[in-house]
Motif scaffolding. Structure first.
Motif, PDB file in Angstrom:
ATOM      1  N   GLY A  56       0.753  -1.273   0.032  1.00 33.57           N
ATOM      2  CA  GLY A  56       0.309   0.034  -0.023  1.00 33.57           C
ATOM      3  C   GLY A  56       0.747   1.276  -0.053  1.00 33.57           C
ATOM      4  O   GLY A  56       0.208   2.582  -0.040  1.00 33.57           O
ATOM      5  N   ALA A  57       2.194   1.069   0.069  1.00 30.78           N
ATOM      6  CA  ALA A  57       2.910   2.210   0.004  1.00 30.78           C
ATOM      7  C   ALA A  57       3.390   2.751  -1.475  1.00 30.78           C
ATOM      8  O   ALA A  57       4.047   3.743  -1.694  1.00 30.78           O
ATOM      9  CB  ALA A  57       4.236   2.026   0.992  1.00 30.78           C
TER      10      ALA A  57
ATOM     11  N   TYR B  23     -10.158   1.849  -4.986  1.00 28.59           N
ATOM     12  CA  TYR B  23      -9.493   1.145  -4.069  1.00 28.59           C
ATOM     13  C   TYR B  23      -8.530   1.413  -2.990  1.00 28.59           C
ATOM     14  O   TYR B  23      -7.601   1.913  -3.307  1.00 28.59           O
ATOM     15  CB  TYR B  23      -9.301  -0.057  -4.876  1.00 28.59           C
ATOM     16  N   ARG B  24      -8.692   1.345  -1.681  1.00 28.07           N
ATOM     17  CA  ARG B  24      -7.846   1.747  -0.487  1.00 28.07           C
ATOM     18  C   ARG B  24      -7.132   0.637   0.083  1.00 28.07           C
ATOM     19  O   ARG B  24      -7.215  -0.511   0.296  1.00 28.07           O
ATOM     20  CB  ARG B  24      -8.529   2.440   0.401  1.00 28.07           C
TER      21      ARG B  24
ATOM     22  N   TRP C  26      -8.946   4.210  -9.423  1.00 27.97           N
ATOM     23  CA  TRP C  26      -7.724   4.830  -8.622  1.00 27.97           C
ATOM     24  C   TRP C  26      -7.443   4.136  -7.490  1.00 27.97           C
ATOM     25  O   TRP C  26      -8.218   3.673  -6.566  1.00 27.97           O
ATOM     26  CB  TRP C  26      -8.292   6.188  -7.992  1.00 27.97           C
ATOM     27  N   TRP C  27      -6.150   3.658  -7.424  1.00 27.30           N
ATOM     28  CA  TRP C  27      -5.671   2.829  -6.082  1.00 27.30           C
ATOM     29  C   TRP C  27      -5.186   4.203  -5.263  1.00 27.30           C
ATOM     30  O   TRP C  27      -4.300   5.011  -5.412  1.00 27.30           O
ATOM     31  CB  TRP C  27      -4.506   2.298  -6.652  1.00 27.30           C
ATOM     32  N   GLU C  28      -5.599   4.032  -4.004  1.00 28.68           N
ATOM     33  CA  GLU C  28      -5.169   4.945  -2.926  1.00 28.68           C
ATOM     34  C   GLU C  28      -4.252   4.159  -1.849  1.00 28.68           C
ATOM     35  O   GLU C  28      -4.696   3.327  -1.291  1.00 28.68           O
ATOM     36  CB  GLU C  28      -6.516   5.641  -2.062  1.00 28.68           C
ATOM     37  N   GLY C  29      -3.151   4.686  -1.768  1.00 30.45           N
ATOM     38  CA  GLY C  29      -2.294   3.940  -0.944  1.00 30.45           C
ATOM     39  C   GLY C  29      -2.516   4.190   0.669  1.00 30.45           C
ATOM     40  O   GLY C  29      -3.501   4.845   1.049  1.00 30.45           O
TER      41      GLY C  29
ATOM     42  N   ARG D 162      -3.083   8.867  -4.460  1.00 29.04           N
ATOM     43  CA  ARG D 162      -3.770   8.105  -5.484  1.00 29.04           C
ATOM     44  C   ARG D 162      -3.062   7.884  -6.736  1.00 29.04           C
ATOM     45  O   ARG D 162      -2.392   9.020  -6.984  1.00 29.04           O
ATOM     46  CB  ARG D 162      -5.188   8.802  -5.697  1.00 29.04           C
ATOM     47  N   VAL D 163      -3.080   6.669  -7.328  1.00 31.71           N
ATOM     48  CA  VAL D 163      -2.486   6.701  -8.786  1.00 31.71           C
ATOM     49  C   VAL D 163      -3.407   5.947  -9.525  1.00 31.71           C
ATOM     50  O   VAL D 163      -4.255   5.007  -9.115  1.00 31.71           O
ATOM     51  CB  VAL D 163      -1.137   5.877  -8.586  1.00 31.71           C
TER      52      VAL D 163
END
Length: 1008
Positions: free
Chosen positions: A374-375, A510-511, A407-410, A415-416
Motif C-alpha cells: 500500500g506504499a 480502492y484503498r 484509482w488506487w489509494e495508498g 492516489r495513482v
C-alpha cells in the motif's frame, strides 16, 4: 496448411558443442572472428539430421551452409526444428541466428522456426545463391511442462540426472507462400471469432458459412491460386466494421521477461537478445507496431553484451515505437523490499532511461509480482509516475477484484490511476478468445471503454510473432469484436485516465494494499534470500550514512561508484522470482554467493568511513545504528531463579519470564503495569510443524488447509541456563525428523525486551515451520509493517476476503493493542506471518522455513538463524524504533547525528541519509511519519553543518518539486529553500519527505 512452406532443398549442417564448463562463449569467438582467451577454439564437425545435441544447459553452435537455386521469385526461408515441444515458448531449447560477420538475424523458438533468406526486405544470400548462417542453440531443459511441476535436479548446472537431449529434426530450404499464410490468418480470425459469438447471433452463422465456402474453394493441388480465391470469399465478412459502442483495446507488443526463474541470470542475457531481435524484425516489417520492454537492467545487459542490438533499439525508442516502460531497475517483488529499496528501484531505473534515451517512463509496470504494498502509490507519484499496471490480482483464489480501471489509494492517501488488463494475461496472442474475455471480464463498462492488451510470449521470452501482428490488423475494426489499435501505453493511459475522471462521483477507488490471494509461500521460501536481502539493506543504510558523514565532516571521498554497483546488485536480486525464492537452485546458489560478497564489501565501506571519522566523533547516531539506551533505574543484571516443576524464572525488574521444564514460555509478566502477556494455558515460542504440500504452486503457495493442523514440537534434547554479561536466558534444543532446532531465549537486562535466537539445521521436505506467539491482547486488527508504514489486517474472519489473508507480509514488526496495552513482535529476517483472534487473545505465528521441492528440490536445506523479540507495552513508535535497532549492524564510534528530528507533535523519524546522486556533495535525507497520524518536527543538523546548511524538499529523484504537483509537501511551498535551523516539517499520515541539504558556500546567497 501443409503448403505454407514447400521444400526446395537440403542444407549442410556442422556443429560444435562448447566444452570446458559449458558456459557460453561470445559469438565472435564461435564464428572464428575474435578468439576468447582461455576458451577452446571452435571445431565444427558434420552433424546429421535427426541426431541428438546438447546436455542440459550446454550450448551447441550450428553452422549451416546451403545454396538457393535460381528461378523462384517468392520469399525463401531456412526452416529449422531444434527439437521443440509444441508449447512452452521460452521454456526449453532456443536459438539465436548470426551471419558470418557476427550480425544478429533473429531468435528461434517453437513459434519462430524459420529464417528469411531472401524476399520481403531480407537478403542473406550471396550472388551465387550460397549462404552461411550460425545458430547458437541453448539446450535449456524443460522444467515447467505437462504436468506443470516435476521434481527435477535439472535446475542446477552439471546435474547428473539423465537428460533426454534435443534432436535436430528439420533443416531445409523452403519456399514461403504469403498467400497461404494470409489465408491461414484469415481463417484463424474468422473461426476464432465465430467460436466466441453466440449461436443466436446472425454474425456467428455468416462467419461459419464464409469459412465453409472458403474451404470448399481451397484446393491443395492448386494451393497458391485457390488460396487467393478462398480469401476473396472471406474478405467481406472480415471487412464488416465493429459496432459504434465496441470496447477499445490498445495492444502493445511485449515479452514479460523473468530476470531469472527456471534459468540462471546468464541465460536471461541471451533470452533478451533472442526476443529483442525478433521484436526489431517485426518493427522493421510493420510500421504500425509498438513494442514495450521494462527493467533498466535488461536494457543495460543489451547495452553491455549486444551493443548492435542496443543501437537499433535506441533508434526505435527515438521514434516512439520501442517503448521503455515501468521505470524500475527490475520488475521487483512488490512487498518484501524495504521502502528505500523500492525508491532505488525507481531512481536507478528512471535515471538509466533518462541517461540513455532522454525519456522517463511514467508508469509502474509490475504485471507479475506477488502482491503490492500500500506504499507503492506514494512512491510512484513521488518518483514522477502517474500510472500503475499489473494483472496478477486476477489470480486471486478467493475473491474477484472489483475493478480493472480505478484509482488506487495508498496507505497515506496518495492516489495513482491503475489498470488491470481484463484479458487477464501479460502474454496474450491477440486471439478472439482473449479479446472476448477482455470485454466480458471488464468490470468498469459503465464508465470506461478502454483496456490494454500486452501481447507476445513472455516469462521465458519470445515476444510477439508475425501471426499475432496479423491478428492485430484484422481485429482493428471487425464486427463482433472490440476495436484493437497499436499504440503506446502512455497514449492508452492518458485517454483511460481522462475517461475515468469524467465519471466524477462514480470514479472507483480502492484503498490499501493489493493483497494477492495466492503465492503466500513466497514470503518464506528460500529463507537465505530474505536474510541476505534484509542484511544488505541494513548494511547499505549504515554504509551510506557513515560515508556521507565522513565526507561532510572530514572531507573523505564518498564511495559513489562502489555504492552504485552494490545497489544495482541488490536491486537485481529483488526480482520477483529471486527474492521470493521461486527460482531454480542455480539461481539461488549464485545469489547466496553474490550476497556474501556484497556484505563483505559493505563491511569494508563501513570500516573505511569509521576510520575517516575517528573515535572523537562518537556520541550519537541515528536510531537504526544504535541500540536504545537502557533505563537508568533498571537493574544491572537479570536475576535467575528456579521455579516450580523444573521451570526457570528470569527477572530484571521490568519483565519476569517463566520458562517451563519443557522449554516453553508459560509466563511473560510486564512488571511495570502488572500485565501478564501469555494467555492462560498457552505457550509462547511454541514451535509448530505443518504438512506443506501445495496443490499446485510448490515454492509459491501455502494452502489454507495447511494451517489447520499444527504439530507442536515438544521433544527436548537439552535445556540449560545461559548468561552473557547482564543478560540471561534459557537454551532449548529440539529435534524433528533429521532437523535440529536450538532456541536461546534471552531477557535483555533493562531493555523491556524478551528476545529469542533460533538456529535451525533444516532437513525437512514439504514441511512448514512456524513459531507461535500468543499474547493476551484483545484486538480486531494487527499492524504489519510495510514500506513507510503499516498495513492493518483483520484478526477475525467474518468475510471471505478477511479469511483469505490467512498468511500475509510483514517487515520488521507486528503490533497489536487493545486500547490500553500494546505489544510488538520484532524480527530480523522473516517476512511471512499469520495472526488471528483467539477468544480474548491474539495468536501471532511467524513463518520460519519451508521445504518446497519445485523448482529447487533442495530448497532451504542447511543451517539458518532467526531472531525475534517481544516488547510488552510498546506503542507503534516504540515498535518502529525497536525494529530499526534490532536490525541494525553492530557499530562502534558513531558520529553525532548529521541530521535529526526534534519532534513537536506525533512521531516521525529519519529513515535514510546519503549524498545526493548528482555528485554535488549535498545531503539527502528521507523522513516519514510512522503512526498513520500527523507529525510536526524541527530539523536539526550536526553543529559543524548547521550554520551553513540550507534545506529544500525534492521528489524521490532529488529534483525540484513542481509548483503544480498535487502531492502534500512537508516544508511548505514547493521549491522554497530555507536555513535548516528555520525548517519545520509537517507530515501527514505515512507521508514520506525527501529533503536536500546543501552546505557549500555558493548557496548562501540564496538564503540572503
Amino acid at each position: 496448411m501443409p503448403r505454407l512452406h514447400t521444400r526446395l532443398g537440403g542444407v549442410e549442417v556442422e556443429a560444435w558443442t562448447v566444452p570446458d564448463d559449458g558456459e557460453p562463449v561470445r559469438a565472435r569467438h564461435a564464428l572464428g572472428l575474435e578468439p576468447e582467451p582461455g576458451r577452446a577454439a571452435p571445431g565444427y564437425r558434420p552433424f546429421p539430421l535427426g541426431a541428438a545435441w546438447g546436455e542440459a544447459w550446454s550450448t551447441t553452435w550450428f553452422r549451416i551452409r546451403g545454396t538457393v537455386e535460381p528461378g523462384h521469385a517468392g520469399p525463401i526461408d531456412l526452416v529449422l526444428d531444434l527439437g521443440w515441444f509444441d508449447h512452452s515458448v521460452g521454456g526449453h531449447c532456443e536459438g539465436l541466428v548470426f551471419t558470418p560477420d557476427g550480425t544478429i538475424v533473429k531468435g528461434l523458438h517453437p513459434r519462430q522456426s524459420d529464417i528469411r533468406l531472401r524476399g520481403h526486405g531480407a537478403d542473406l544470400v550471396e550472388a551465387d545463391g550460397s549462404f552461411v548462417l550460425y545458430v547458437e542453440a541453448a539446450a535449456n531443459p524443460l522444467l515447467l511442462g505437462l504436468p506443470p511441476f516435476v521434481v527435477t535436479e535439472h535446475g542446477e548446472k552439471g546435474a547428473q540426472e539423465p537428460f533426454e537431449q534435443f534432436r535436430l529434426r528439420r533443416a531445409e530450404i523452403a519456399a514461403f507462400s504469403p498467400e497461404i499464410h494470409a489465408l491461414c490468418c484469415d481463417l484463424d480470425v474468422a473461426g476464432g471469432l465465430a467460436a466466441e459469438l453466440s449461436a443466436d447471433e446472425p454474425r456467428h452463422w455468416r462467419l461459419l458459412r464464409a469459412i465453409e465456402e472458403a474451404l470448399d474453394v481451397y484446393d491443395e493441388a492448386d494451393a497458391e491460386a485457390s488460396a487467393g480465391r478462398a480469401r476473396a470469399i472471406l474478405a467481406p465478412v472480415l471487412a464488416t466494421p465493429a459496432h459504434a459502442s465496441a470496447h477499445r483495446i490498445t495492444a502493445v507488443g511485449h515479452a514479460h521477461m523473468d530476470t531469472a526463474w527456471l534459468w540462471p541470470l546468464r541465460e536471461t542475457v541471451r533470452k533478451l537478445a533472442r526476443t529483442v531481435s525478433n521484436a526489431l524484425a517485426l518493427l522493421d516489417a510493420d510500421p504500425g507496431l509498438v513494442y514495450t520492454m521494462s527493467a533498466a537492467q535488461h536494457f543495460s545487459w543489451l547495452e553491455e553484451h549486444y551493443p548492435e542490438l542496443f543501437a537499433r533499439v535506441r533508434r526505435y525508442v527515438e521514434q516512439g515505437r520501442f517503448v521503455p516502460v515501468g521505470g524500475m531497475w527490475v520488475e521487483a517483488d512488490g512487498v518484501i523490499p524495504t521502502g528505500e529499496s523500492m525508491v532505488r528501484q525507481l531512481t536507478y531505473g528512471k535515471r538509466y532511461f533518462l541517461s540513455r534515451f532522454g525519456r522517463e517512463p511514467r508508469e509502474m509496470w509490475l504485471p507479475d509480482s506477488f502482491g503490492y504494498s500500500g506504499a507503492l502509490p506514494q512512491m510512484a507519484r513521488r518518483a514522477g509516475s502517474r500510472w500503475f499496471l499489473t494483472q496478477k490480482i486476477s489470480w486471486n483464489d478467493t475473491t474477484v477484484f472489483p475493478h480493472h480501471s480505478f484509482w488506487w489509494e495508498g496507505i497515506d492517501g496518495t492516489r495513482v490511476f491503475t489498470h488491470f488488463p481484463p484479458a487477464e494475461t501479460y502474454a496474450a496472442e491477440v486471439t478472439a478468445r482473449e479479446l472476448h474475455h477482455a470485454v466480458a471480464t471488464f468490470k468498469d463498462k459503465a464508465i470506461a471503454s478502454h483496456s490494454l492488451l500486452p501481447y507476445g510470449y513472455g516469462d521465458g521470452g519470445g515476444g510477439p510473432t508475425r501471426e499475432m501482428a496479423e491478428r492485430l490488423r484484422r481485429f482493428a475494426d471487425l464486427e463482433g469484436a472490440p476495436r484493437v489499435i497499436s499504440r503506446t501505453p502512455a497514449e492508452f493511459f492518458e485517454e483511460a485516465e481522462s475517461e475515468l475522471r469524467e465519471a466524477g462521483a462514480l470514479e472507483p477507488v480502492y484503498r490499501g494494499e493489493l493483497y494477492l490471494e495466492l503465492h503466500r509461500g513466497t514470503l518464506t521460501s528460500q529463507a537465505a534470500m530474505k536474510r541476505h536481502n534484509r542484511r544488505c539493506e541494513s548494511l547499505l543504510r549504515a554504509a551510506e550514512y557513515l560515508s556521507a558523514a565522513a565526507s561532510a565532516l572530514r572531507g573523505a571521498p564518498y564511495p559513489r561508484e562502489d555504492l552504485d554497483e552494490i545497489w544495482r546488485t541488490v536491486l537485481l536480486h529483488q526480482f520477483h522470482d529471486i527474492l521470493p525464492g521461486t527460482s531454480i537452485s542455480w539461481v539461488h546458489r549464485e545469489a547466496r554467493d553474490t550476497y556474501q560478497a556484497v556484505e563483505e564489501r559493505l563491511h569494508d565501506l563501513i570500516k573505511r568511513a569509521g576510520a575517516a571519522l575517528g573515535d572523537e566523533q562518537a556520541g550519537g547516531g541515528l536510531p537504526p545504528f544504535t541500540t536504545p539506551a537502557r533505563p537508568g533505574a533498571a537493574p544491572a543484571v537479570v536475576e535467575v531463579a528456579d521455579g516450580e516443576d523444573g521451570a526457570t524464572v528470569l527477572d530484571d525488574g521490568l519483565l519476569r519470564v517463566v520458562v517451563d521444564g519443557g522449554g516453553h514460555v508459560v509466563s511473560l509478566l510486564d512488571l511495570r503495569g502488572g500485565r501478564e502477556v501469555v494467555p492462560p494455558g498457552r505457550r509462547l515460542n511454541e514451535l509448530q510443524l505443518f504438512r506443506d504440500e501445495p496443490v499446485r504452486w510448490d515454492a509459491w503457495d501455502v494452502d489454507r488447509h495447511v494451517l489447520r493442523h499444527p504439530r507442536a514440537l515438544d521433544d527436548v534434547t537439552s535445556r540449560r541456563v545461559v548468561r552473557s554479561g547482564p543478560d540471561a536466558g534459557v537454551e532449548v534444543v529440539r529435534r524433528t525428523g533429521a532437523s535440529t532446532i536450538t532456541l536461546t531465549m534471552w531477557l535483555r537486562a533493562g531493555t523491556g525486551r524478551f528476545e529469542t535466537e533460533c538456529a535451525v539445521d533444516w532437513q525437512e521436505r514439504e514441511r512448514l515451520l512456524k513459531v507461535a506467539v500468543p499474547v493476551r491482547v484483545l484486538a480486531r486488527t494487527a499492524r504489519f509493517e510495510t514500506q513507510y508504514g503499516y498495513v492493518e489486517r483483520p484478526l477475525v474472519t467474518n468475510t471471505a476476503t478477511e479469511e483469505a489473508m490467512f498468511e500475509a507480509a510483514m517487515h520488521r514488526y507486528v503490533h497489536v493493542d487493545d486500547g490500553d496495552f500494546g505489544l510488538a513482535i520484532v524480527n530480523d529476517t522473516m517476512y511471512g506471518a499469520d495472526a488471528r483472534a483467539d477468544g480474548d487473545s491474539t495468536v501471532v505465528r511467524l513463518s520460519l522455513l519451508r521445504g518446497a521441492r519445485f523448482p529447487d528440490p533442495r530448497a532451504d536445506l542447511g543451517t539458518h538463524t532467526f531472531r525475534w523479540a517481544v516488547l510488552p507495552g510498546a506503542d507503534v513508535p516504540a515498535a518502529v524504533e525497536a525494529a530499526y535497532a534490532f536490525n541494525a549492524p553492530d557499530l562502534a564510534g558513531l558520529p553525532a547525528p548529521l541530521v535529526r528530528l526534534e519532534l513537536l507533535t506525533g512521531h516521525a523519524l529519519v529513515d535514510w541519509v546519503k549524498q545526493a546522486d548528482d555528485g554535488s556533495g549535498d545531503l539527502v535525507v528521507r523522513v516519514y511519519e510512522t503512526r498513520g497520524g500527523r507529525a510536526s518536527a524541527r530539523l536539526r543538523c550536526h553543529e559543524e553543518l548547521g550554520a551553513r546548511a540550507v534545506v529544500w524538499e525534492t521528489d524521490l529523484l532529488e529534483r525540484e518539486l513542481g509548483a503544480d504537483e498535487d502531492l502534500p509537501v512537508a516544508l511548505g511551498p514547493a521549491g522554497e529553500r530555507r536555513p535548516v535551523g528555520e525548517a519545520r516539517l509537517d507530515l501527514g499520515p505515512f507521508q514520506v519527505a525527501t529533503l536536500r541539504i546543501a552546505t557549500h558556500a555558493s548557496l548562501k546567497e540564496d538564503v540572503q
